[in-house]
Design an enzyme around this catalytic site. Sequence first.
Site, PDB file in Angstrom:
ATOM      1  N   SER A  21       0.881  -1.062   0.001  1.00  9.07           N
ATOM      2  CA  SER A  21      -0.003  -0.235   0.137  1.00  9.07           C
ATOM      3  C   SER A  21       0.936   1.127   0.028  1.00  9.07           C
ATOM      4  O   SER A  21       2.087   1.194   0.280  1.00  9.07           O
ATOM      5  CB  SER A  21      -0.746  -0.038   1.323  1.00  9.07           C
ATOM      6  OG  SER A  21      -0.132   0.483   2.391  1.00  9.07           O
ATOM      7  N   LYS A  22       0.121   2.425  -0.096  1.00  2.67           N
ATOM      8  CA  LYS A  22       1.111   3.513  -0.201  1.00  2.67           C
ATOM      9  C   LYS A  22       1.716   4.068   1.018  1.00  2.67           C
ATOM     10  O   LYS A  22       2.484   4.574   1.188  1.00  2.67           O
ATOM     11  CB  LYS A  22       0.107   4.934  -0.874  1.00  2.67           C
ATOM     12  CG  LYS A  22      -0.443   4.668  -2.187  1.00  2.67           C
ATOM     13  CD  LYS A  22      -1.280   5.768  -2.556  1.00  2.67           C
ATOM     14  CE  LYS A  22      -1.926   5.653  -4.095  1.00  2.67           C
ATOM     15  NZ  LYS A  22      -3.314   5.002  -4.143  1.00  2.67           N
ATOM     16  N   ARG A  23       1.129   3.082   2.045  1.00  2.00           N
ATOM     17  CA  ARG A  23       1.774   3.478   3.429  1.00  2.00           C
ATOM     18  C   ARG A  23       3.197   2.775   3.603  1.00  2.00           C
ATOM     19  O   ARG A  23       4.045   3.660   4.156  1.00  2.00           O
ATOM     20  CB  ARG A  23       1.021   2.894   4.324  1.00  2.00           C
ATOM     21  CG  ARG A  23      -0.504   3.673   4.916  1.00  2.00           C
ATOM     22  CD  ARG A  23      -1.099   3.061   6.024  1.00  2.00           C
ATOM     23  NE  ARG A  23      -2.100   4.026   6.665  1.00  2.00           N
ATOM     24  CZ  ARG A  23      -2.091   5.422   6.505  1.00  2.00           C
ATOM     25  NH1 ARG A  23      -0.876   6.013   6.417  1.00  2.00           N
ATOM     26  NH2 ARG A  23      -3.065   6.253   7.044  1.00  2.00           N
ATOM     27  N   ASP A  24       3.287   1.921   2.739  1.00  2.00           N
ATOM     28  CA  ASP A  24       4.588   1.339   2.918  1.00  2.00           C
ATOM     29  C   ASP A  24       5.724   2.030   2.072  1.00  2.00           C
ATOM     30  O   ASP A  24       5.583   2.488   1.017  1.00  2.00           O
ATOM     31  CB  ASP A  24       4.654  -0.222   2.060  1.00  2.00           C
ATOM     32  CG  ASP A  24       3.436  -0.975   2.780  1.00  2.00           C
ATOM     33  OD1 ASP A  24       3.760  -1.281   4.099  1.00  2.00           O
ATOM     34  OD2 ASP A  24       2.593  -1.696   2.032  1.00  2.00           O
ATOM     35  N   HIS A  59       6.870   3.562  -2.807  1.00  2.00           N
ATOM     36  CA  HIS A  59       7.006   4.763  -3.679  1.00  2.00           C
ATOM     37  C   HIS A  59       7.979   4.367  -4.711  1.00  2.00           C
ATOM     38  O   HIS A  59       9.258   4.330  -4.364  1.00  2.00           O
ATOM     39  CB  HIS A  59       7.205   5.603  -2.752  1.00  2.00           C
ATOM     40  CG  HIS A  59       6.137   6.205  -1.779  1.00  2.00           C
ATOM     41  ND1 HIS A  59       5.195   6.915  -2.243  1.00  2.00           N
ATOM     42  CD2 HIS A  59       5.915   5.817  -0.735  1.00  2.00           C
ATOM     43  CE1 HIS A  59       4.319   7.145  -1.182  1.00  2.00           C
ATOM     44  NE2 HIS A  59       4.698   6.326  -0.166  1.00  2.00           N
TER      45      HIS A  59
END
Length: 587
Positions: free
Chosen positions: A355-358, A362
Amino acid sequence: MDRDRPRPARLQPGPPGPDLPQRRGRPGRYDGRHGLRRPRTRRPRLQRDDAAAGRRHPHRHPGGCRSHAGRRRGGDLDRRPRHPHEQGGSTSMSTTDQGTTTPVRVRMAPSPTGSPHVGMIRTALFNWAFARHHGGTFVFRIEDTDKERSTDESLRSILDLMRWLGLDWDEGPEVGGPHAPYFQSERGDKYADALALLRESSRTYDCYCTNEEAAARRKAAGSKVQGYDGFCRELSDEQREAFIAEGRKPIVRFRMPEGSITWHDLVRGEVTFETEFVPDFALCRANGDPLYTLVNPVDDALMEITHVLRGEDLLSSTPRQIALYEALKEVGIAKATPQFGHLPYVMGEGNKKLSKRDPEAHALAYRDQGYLPEGLLNYLALLGWAIAADRDVFTLEEMVEAFEITDVVANPARFDIKKCDAINAAHMRRLSIEDITHRVIPFLKADGVLSDPVNDADAQLLELAMPLVAERINKLSEASALLEFLFVDEDAFEVDPDDAAKVIGEAGIPVIQASYDALAALPTWSTEAIQAALQAALVEGLGLKPRNAFGPVRVAVTGRRISPPLFESLELLGRERSLGRLQRALG
RNA sequence: GCCCCCAUCGUCUAGCGGCCCAGGACACCGCCCUUUCACGGCGGGUACGCCGGUUCGAAUCCGGUUGGGGGUGCCA
């Protein structure tokens, strides 16, 4: 059932021909032609008789180019004989168009929301490789229909990313193309036209319900299915007028056909959905704004996309799209239904979709951390695909040559940064000194090791130093720490306090003194002379083990326990600066 | 809940009925090389989720089961 309509057993016949192997999961090798597949055989491409080498240049013009010179369109498409029994179309909702030899056209269609994700790169890479392998066209389209969430910054990031990776596109932003514009935000008229045509057909209907009403009806009926229940499918004029009189504004819904929808997924084999579990879906908002459900297939149809390779998360929307495609063909918007291939997820820690949290998600961060595009791409390609049983490291050109979408495995893959590092390191070692130097310079500038522009003296020194450094770094960003001591001004030179404490200390002082004495007496300042002098003074003279002998000198002169080889470093640093630093270490 | 997808070492994978008491890579553990680091070399352990079926023979085919994931919007 929920829609109170009879359900025929199955609209579709079973697998098509008796000779068509329909193994689930491992479908036949796709040969680039619509609807054709053949049994997998092991790497027949290795025996290809045409001179494939030099045909394509995946790196040319990163960032998209117009030049198609040298590319053979549809190159591989006619190579293999057609098997008369092999037909991919198996249903009334066939995803294939039998008998066509349309050149491959694939697309990458990201939404410019947020920071681009490594999963997006993998999807882009497989689409790109598929297109290049088949000599097809790689279309880049921006799905910026969501004005709230789309940002210019995100768009720039995506373009930067694609350029950095060298995944060039044949049609899309900056390069244009016959199906321009390639931004959905500029294609509103097309969706309005499509919607109007669809609305005139019997494939859609106006729906006045609220979500709450539909959900309540589902619940009351004890339905196992969620989503819209088809209430407005057959509205009487009175009912319709009553809704309008209430001030309700309709949305347009697609009328899912009855029966089942089957397609032959390029990576998963045959997939079937019973349409009773696929509710009628909305094509636009009540205010007329088109939704993804409409714009995505309409653009694919208009852009004549032949193969849709996308994330597994879209698998369950595929029956809707296939059904919509039938309607689009009916109203003259679509020529053919594309083939679909659903790529497995890239997972993060704990078996969840990355997820973008990881931080690992990026994509641009990899560039900034000093990964090579070829390293990252190679690693990502390994998530779901293998070039050979005993090989992990390969170039983009080699991937293009070998890539088959039907070789992609269907199971989700965990992103392993350590392996990513290792693959990247392998590519680092493949670079020439010139190349790696060139690529390292921006990092050296950013870290303040080099001035911008680089002065001649520094450039010369760098040229001498890079061979020592190139073989010991695994990412471009690691060069700065190894080179800093050579470029730093003497008054700014600092010794790492931790390292100094570990190896200099009291025991180190005599070592440094002896080194100073030996080096100061040296008539010629060369690696060989330095090594001989230090060897004699410290190993033989003081009876030290090499490790203990050279450690203090290394820290005194380079500032760190980790450095390029010591004797060469001393030579490059020069007599004056070397002796000065030894002197300083003595206090 | 319902629907769909997935299932080989810790991880990514090879495997397409006999070549597999399962191969490679990363990671891990030893050892070697070595002025630090990074390489490089040698060796080692670890996997076919489970139950049935088909077959002379199954990691491979079929069914079931369990486990994981995803979807179930007037998001994309």
